[in-house]
Design a protein around this motif. Structure first.
Motif, mmCIF file in Angstrom:
data_model
loop_
_atom_site.group_PDB
_atom_site.id
_atom_site.type_symbol
_atom_site.label_atom_id
_atom_site.label_comp_id
_atom_site.label_asym_id
_atom_site.label_seq_id
_atom_site.Cartn_x
_atom_site.Cartn_y
_atom_site.Cartn_z
ATOM 1 N N UNK A 23 36.578 45.931 77.274
ATOM 2 C CA UNK A 23 36.932 44.535 77.527
ATOM 3 C C UNK A 23 36.201 43.681 76.503
ATOM 4 N N UNK A 24 36.943 42.841 75.813
ATOM 5 C CA UNK A 24 36.376 41.930 74.826
ATOM 6 C C UNK A 24 36.617 40.496 75.326
ATOM 7 N N UNK A 25 35.661 39.954 76.137
ATOM 8 C CA UNK A 25 35.883 38.658 76.772
ATOM 9 C C UNK A 25 36.010 37.481 75.805
ATOM 10 N N UNK A 26 35.258 37.481 74.715
ATOM 11 C CA UNK A 26 35.367 36.364 73.762
ATOM 12 C C UNK A 26 36.718 36.349 73.071
ATOM 13 N N UNK A 27 37.253 37.525 72.784
ATOM 14 C CA UNK A 27 38.564 37.628 72.130
ATOM 15 C C UNK A 27 39.700 37.643 73.146
ATOM 16 N N UNK A 28 39.368 37.683 74.446
ATOM 17 C CA UNK A 28 40.379 37.787 75.514
ATOM 18 C C UNK A 28 41.296 38.977 75.286
ATOM 19 N N UNK A 29 40.678 40.139 75.084
ATOM 20 C CA UNK A 29 41.447 41.355 74.827
ATOM 21 C C UNK A 29 40.909 42.535 75.642
ATOM 22 N N UNK A 30 41.809 43.471 75.919
ATOM 23 C CA UNK A 30 41.472 44.733 76.564
ATOM 24 C C UNK A 30 41.999 45.838 75.658
ATOM 25 N N UNK A 41 45.994 51.341 72.754
ATOM 26 C CA UNK A 41 46.738 50.153 73.164
ATOM 27 C C UNK A 41 45.787 48.969 73.196
ATOM 28 N N UNK A 42 46.352 47.772 73.020
ATOM 29 C CA UNK A 42 45.556 46.558 73.071
ATOM 30 C C UNK A 42 46.373 45.496 73.801
ATOM 31 N N UNK A 43 45.737 44.802 74.755
ATOM 32 C CA UNK A 43 46.430 43.809 75.570
ATOM 33 C C UNK A 43 45.669 42.485 75.582
ATOM 34 N N UNK A 44 46.389 41.424 75.870
ATOM 35 C CA UNK A 44 45.791 40.125 76.105
ATOM 36 C C UNK A 44 45.141 40.144 77.491
ATOM 37 N N UNK A 45 43.892 39.693 77.590
ATOM 38 C CA UNK A 45 43.181 39.621 78.866
ATOM 39 C C UNK A 45 43.430 38.253 79.481
ATOM 40 N N UNK A 46 43.962 38.239 80.692
ATOM 41 C CA UNK A 46 44.238 36.984 81.390
ATOM 42 C C UNK A 46 43.149 36.680 82.417
ATOM 43 N N UNK A 47 42.764 37.705 83.189
ATOM 44 C CA UNK A 47 41.800 37.490 84.270
ATOM 45 C C UNK A 47 41.070 38.795 84.564
#
Length: 74
Positions: A23-30, A41-47
């Motif tokens: 989890x990359x919280x600053x980049x909002x990515x998983x 795989x790489x996804x946008x982190x929403x919550x």
């Protein structure tokens, strides 16, 4: 520990090995990685939500990290 990915209000996948999910919280990515740390795989982190799940039937408990994700990032 269990990590659950949720997309469009549905469980996409559950992981039991924490090293597979970054989890990359600053980049909002998983990122989902393999055993050699290659990004699969790489996804946008929403919550993100952290819970403690107790199973009274088996007298066990575990940490559950629920990640709500959005679009796939290439």
């Amino acid at each position: 520990m269990k990590i659950v990915l949720i997309r469009n209000a549905r469980i996409l996948k559950a992981y039991h090995e924490p090293r597979e999910v970054i989890v990359r919280p600053k980049a909002n990515q998983v990122e989902i990685v393999d055993s050699k740390d290659h990004t699969l795989e790489k996804y946008e982190l929403i919550k993100r939500e952290l819970d403690w799940e107790v199973n009274k039937e088996t007298d066990t408990s575990e940490i559950v990290l629920t990640l709500t994700i959005g679009k796939t990032i290439s």
